[in-house]
Design a protein around this motif. Structure first.
Motif, PDB file in Angstrom:
ATOM      1  N   VAL A   1       2.903  17.677   2.353  1.00 19.40           N
ATOM      2  CA  VAL A   1       1.961  17.668   3.485  1.00 19.40           C
ATOM      3  C   VAL A   1       0.819  16.692   3.196  1.00 19.40           C
ATOM      4  O   VAL A   1       0.465  15.853   4.025  1.00 19.40           O
ATOM      5  N   ILE A   2       0.257  16.821   1.988  1.00 26.50           N
ATOM      6  CA  ILE A   2      -0.870  15.951   1.629  1.00 26.50           C
ATOM      7  C   ILE A   2      -0.427  14.490   1.663  1.00 26.50           C
ATOM      8  O   ILE A   2      -1.110  13.627   2.212  1.00 26.50           O
TER       9      ILE A   2
ATOM     10  N   LYS B   1       2.005  13.164   3.392  1.00 26.51           N
ATOM     11  CA  LYS B   1       2.237  12.751   4.792  1.00 26.51           C
ATOM     12  C   LYS B   1       0.892  12.414   5.464  1.00 26.51           C
ATOM     13  O   LYS B   1       0.767  11.406   6.162  1.00 26.51           O
ATOM     14  N   LEU B   2      -0.114  13.246   5.226  1.00 23.32           N
ATOM     15  CA  LEU B   2      -1.411  13.017   5.872  1.00 23.32           C
ATOM     16  C   LEU B   2      -2.059  11.726   5.371  1.00 23.32           C
ATOM     17  O   LEU B   2      -2.640  10.970   6.158  1.00 23.32           O
ATOM     18  N   VAL B   3      -1.942  11.478   4.066  1.00 22.72           N
ATOM     19  CA  VAL B   3      -2.516  10.237   3.523  1.00 22.72           C
ATOM     20  C   VAL B   3      -1.761   9.032   4.082  1.00 22.72           C
ATOM     21  O   VAL B   3      -2.362   8.017   4.454  1.00 22.72           O
TER      22      VAL B   3
ATOM     23  N   GLU C   1      -0.202   8.816   6.974  1.00 26.71           N
ATOM     24  CA  GLU C   1      -0.611   8.601   8.370  1.00 26.71           C
ATOM     25  C   GLU C   1      -2.006   7.979   8.423  1.00 26.71           C
ATOM     26  O   GLU C   1      -2.272   7.106   9.249  1.00 26.71           O
ATOM     27  N   HIS C   2      -2.852   8.429   7.524  1.00 21.82           N
ATOM     28  CA  HIS C   2      -4.213   7.884   7.483  1.00 21.82           C
ATOM     29  C   HIS C   2      -4.178   6.385   7.162  1.00 21.82           C
ATOM     30  O   HIS C   2      -4.876   5.588   7.798  1.00 21.82           O
TER      31      HIS C   2
ATOM     32  N   MET D   1       2.395  19.358  -1.514  1.00 19.52           N
ATOM     33  CA  MET D   1       2.133  17.953  -1.820  1.00 19.52           C
ATOM     34  C   MET D   1       2.784  17.031  -0.789  1.00 19.52           C
ATOM     35  O   MET D   1       2.294  15.938  -0.538  1.00 19.52           O
TER      36      MET D   1
ATOM     37  N   MET E   1       0.839  -1.197   0.000  1.00 19.03           N
ATOM     38  CA  MET E   1       0.000   0.000   0.000  1.00 19.03           C
ATOM     39  C   MET E   1       0.881   1.257   0.000  1.00 19.03           C
ATOM     40  O   MET E   1       0.617   2.217  -0.725  1.00 19.03           O
TER      41      MET E   1
ATOM     42  N   PHE F   1       2.599   9.454  -6.059  1.00 17.43           N
ATOM     43  CA  PHE F   1       3.079  10.812  -5.783  1.00 17.43           C
ATOM     44  C   PHE F   1       4.397  11.127  -6.484  1.00 17.43           C
ATOM     45  O   PHE F   1       4.945  12.205  -6.268  1.00 17.43           O
TER      46      PHE F   1
ATOM     47  N   ASP G   1      -3.088   4.347  10.060  1.00 17.54           N
ATOM     48  CA  ASP G   1      -4.194   4.159  11.018  1.00 17.54           C
ATOM     49  C   ASP G   1      -5.112   3.021  10.605  1.00 17.54           C
ATOM     50  O   ASP G   1      -5.653   2.309  11.452  1.00 17.54           O
ATOM     51  N   LEU G   2      -5.285   2.862   9.283  1.00 22.37           N
ATOM     52  CA  LEU G   2      -6.202   1.826   8.814  1.00 22.37           C
ATOM     53  C   LEU G   2      -5.686   0.431   9.168  1.00 22.37           C
ATOM     54  O   LEU G   2      -6.454  -0.518   9.255  1.00 22.37           O
TER      55      LEU G   2
END
Lengths: 97, 278
Positions: free
Chosen positions: A83-84, A86-88, A90-91, A81, A64, A72, A94-95
């Motif tokens: 930042v985006i 990194k957030l994805v 981390e998301h 980009m 994944m 990216f 979490d999954l």
């Protein structure tokens, strides 16, 4: 903590989060599901519920993340980009928890 | 095809009812919603006269207003609640669903997830009419459907080139057609008399700073497109995330925790996508 579609629920599964309707708790956290409860959840037209247990993501985490890097690859150095991404990232982490 | 003239292409697309590859149901719906004086009642009667269409539309409506207390079970109730523009958008969305599935594997999922994500962002920004933004998200790539139907070989080449050359489908279309799906989609949106905010969100979802009337709505669809691709949902013609336009990102002014919350809500909405197998 997997979110399971209602048609995949089986007796014996335990709710990780309460089943709510608005602010009303219909089934509390930790409830062990039986056929009766599963039918009730179906009747309430609830799409899915949180079930206790390991995540059931179909793609291994490493793969994944590799796919994420690939998606990216053209824009990693463009403004915001990283930042985006990194957030994805981390998301997705979490999954798998 | 490189010499394809933009004017010729536009006149071809605008004359959608003469395009041999467009199924009759879409032609029919197109001819209804382009009428300047169409009323909510007429649309509602038209939808209600077709049972299969009614079922599809009600599913779309219930996903658009997800969170609304209770399910909406009649078209007339929905038209009053959502208004003409949203209903027109959902009607087109429901009628291109099969076309999308046939023309590009993953495009429907991409479009639908963009619709949901656009609405989630709109709600987080407390924008008015989140359902209109939902409709814009749903239809932002409609130009791709028309290009694929009309120029299947050329479009396959555009997809192939995008992956091979590591460019976005938007750039690859531009090489192949001298135009792109965003413009093609906006021609249709104008023809269908969608309001400016919807038309601009379709037209400028790759260049939101150019939107005059709806910079915020356009920025929302722009970010939704990027988040859906970043998350890896669906397929929109190439495997790459496009860059965000910095001005649009700044205009949206979302915090990191806003974006994480939106990503979580996107995943939670997945099961609705499955439910919505129309």
């Amino acid at each position: 903590m997997p979110r399971i579609p209602v048609d995949k629920l089986e007796p014996g599964m335990k709710l990780k989060k309460p089943v709510m309707r608005g602010s009303m708790v219909l089934l509390g956290e930790g409830t062990e599901l039986n056929d009766n409860w599963i039918q009730k959840i179906k009747d309430m037209e609830i799409g899915s519920v949180y079930i206790d247990g390991p995540s059931q993501m179909s793609v291994p985490k490493d793969e994944m993340m590799a796919q994420l890097d690939k998606r990216f690859r053209n824009v990693a150095d463009k403004p915001y980009m990283s930042v985006i991404k990194k957030l994805v990232q981390e998301h997705i982490e979490d999954l798998y928890e | 095809m490189n010499s394809m003239d933009a004017k010729f292409l536009r006149s071809k697309v605008e004359n959608i009812s003469a395009l041999p590859t467009i199924p009759s149901v879409l032609k029919h719906i197109s001819s209804i919603i382009e009428k300047p004086d169409i009323s909510l009642n007429e649309i509602s009667d038209f939808i209600s006269s077709d049972l299969a269409l009614t079922t599809k539309i009600l599913k779309m409506i219930n996903s658009a207003v997800y969170g609304f207390p209770g399910r909406i079970s009649s078209v007339s109730h929905a038209t009053v609640l959502l208004g003409l523009n949203v209903i027109k958008g959902l009607l087109i969305g429901a009628s291109v669903f099969e076309l999308m599935q046939q023309s590009m594997q993953g495009l429907w999922e991409h479009s639908f997830d963009c619709a949901i994500t656009s609405k989630l962002i709109a709600q987080r920004k407390n924008l008015k009419e989140p359902e209109e933004i939902y409709a814009a998200g749903l239809l932002h790539d409609i130009g791709k459907v028309i290009l694929i139907l009309e120029f299947p070989e050329e479009y396959q080449k555009a997809i192939h080139d995008a992956t091979q050359q590591g460019i976005t489908i938007f750039e690859s279309e531009q090489n192949q057609f001298v135009e792109n799906h965003a413009n093609v989609g906006s021609w249709l949106a104008e023809k269908w008399r969608f309001p400016n905010n919807l038309t601009e969100a379709i037209k400028y979802h790759h260049a939101p700073h150019r939107s005059k009337y709806a910079p915020m709505e356009t920025a929302v669809v722009h970010l939704a497109d990027i988040l859906v691709r970043a998350r890896g949902f669906g397929f929109a013609g190439d495997p790459f995330v496009p860059a965000i336009e910095p001005a649009a990102f700044e205009l949206l002014n979302l915090t990191e925790s806003d974006i994480k919350e939106i990503l979580r809500e996107m995943d939670n909405s997945l099961e609705i996508t499955e439910e919505l197998s129309l």
